[in-house]
Design a protein around this motif. Structure first.
Motif, PDB file in Angstrom:
ATOM      1  N   ARG A  52       0.545  -1.446   0.007  1.00 19.26           N
ATOM      2  CA  ARG A  52      -0.025  -0.012   0.037  1.00 19.26           C
ATOM      3  C   ARG A  52       1.079   1.226  -0.273  1.00 19.26           C
ATOM      4  O   ARG A  52       0.482   2.512  -0.750  1.00 19.26           O
ATOM      5  CB  ARG A  52      -1.111   0.086   1.737  1.00 19.26           C
ATOM      6  N   ASP A  55       1.789   1.566  -3.457  1.00 18.86           N
ATOM      7  CA  ASP A  55       1.408   2.367  -4.478  1.00 18.86           C
ATOM      8  C   ASP A  55       0.222   3.765  -4.304  1.00 18.86           C
ATOM      9  O   ASP A  55       0.488   4.315  -5.310  1.00 18.86           O
ATOM     10  CB  ASP A  55       0.437   1.327  -3.940  1.00 18.86           C
ATOM     11  N   ASN A  56       1.182   3.633  -2.693  1.00 17.45           N
ATOM     12  CA  ASN A  56       0.685   5.073  -2.801  1.00 17.45           C
ATOM     13  C   ASN A  56       0.818   5.864  -2.088  1.00 17.45           C
ATOM     14  O   ASN A  56       0.904   6.608  -0.534  1.00 17.45           O
ATOM     15  CB  ASN A  56      -0.862   5.612  -2.102  1.00 17.45           C
ATOM     16  N   PRO A  57       2.484   6.606  -2.082  1.00 15.61           N
ATOM     17  CA  PRO A  57       3.893   7.465  -1.194  1.00 15.61           C
ATOM     18  C   PRO A  57       3.118   8.496  -0.970  1.00 15.61           C
ATOM     19  O   PRO A  57       4.021   9.448  -0.976  1.00 15.61           O
ATOM     20  CB  PRO A  57       5.037   7.317  -2.221  1.00 15.61           C
ATOM     21  N   GLU A  58       2.241   9.107  -1.081  1.00 19.92           N
ATOM     22  CA  GLU A  58       2.191  10.375  -1.139  1.00 19.92           C
ATOM     23  C   GLU A  58       2.856  11.087   0.707  1.00 19.92           C
ATOM     24  O   GLU A  58       3.467  11.843  -0.283  1.00 19.92           O
ATOM     25  CB  GLU A  58       0.168  10.588  -0.933  1.00 19.92           C
ATOM     26  N   LYS A  59       2.605  10.353   1.530  1.00 25.96           N
ATOM     27  CA  LYS A  59       3.017  11.293   2.505  1.00 25.96           C
ATOM     28  C   LYS A  59       4.443  11.298   2.563  1.00 25.96           C
ATOM     29  O   LYS A  59       4.864  11.821   3.349  1.00 25.96           O
ATOM     30  CB  LYS A  59       3.408  10.509   4.056  1.00 25.96           C
TER      31      LYS A  59
END
Length: 84
Positions: A52, A55-59
């Motif tokens: 996860r 898939d979503n390393p936004e932080k």
């Protein structure tokens, strides 16, 4: 503040001295101030959570300006070579 100044001065010096103009990675996985490569570190041990994050390393992307993204350090991966 002194650390930020040191990183900026060092990057400027390396850019000036490197005739090949290779990419510079200013600070692996920590703060990025003046970098060609963006990286982060994460030591998640559970495969589903790690998936996860990938898939979503936004932080990890605050301030990123289209630099290539690297996972510079990670944990929880092993290799059993069948030793004693």
């Amino acid at each position: 503040r002194r650390h930020h100044d040191f990183v900026r001065r060092t990057v400027r010096l390396v850019r000036k001295l490197d005739p090949e103009k290779r990419p510079i990675h200013d600070s692996s996985g920590w703060i990025h101030l003046y970098t060609d490569l963006w990286s982060f570190h994460d030591y998640e041990q559970k495969v589903d959570r790690w998936s996860r994050i990938l898939d979503n390393p936004e932080k990890y992307l605050d301030g990123r300006k289209n630099q290539p993204l690297l996972v510079a350090e990670y944990g929880g991966v092993g290799f059993d070579a069948g030793g004693p």
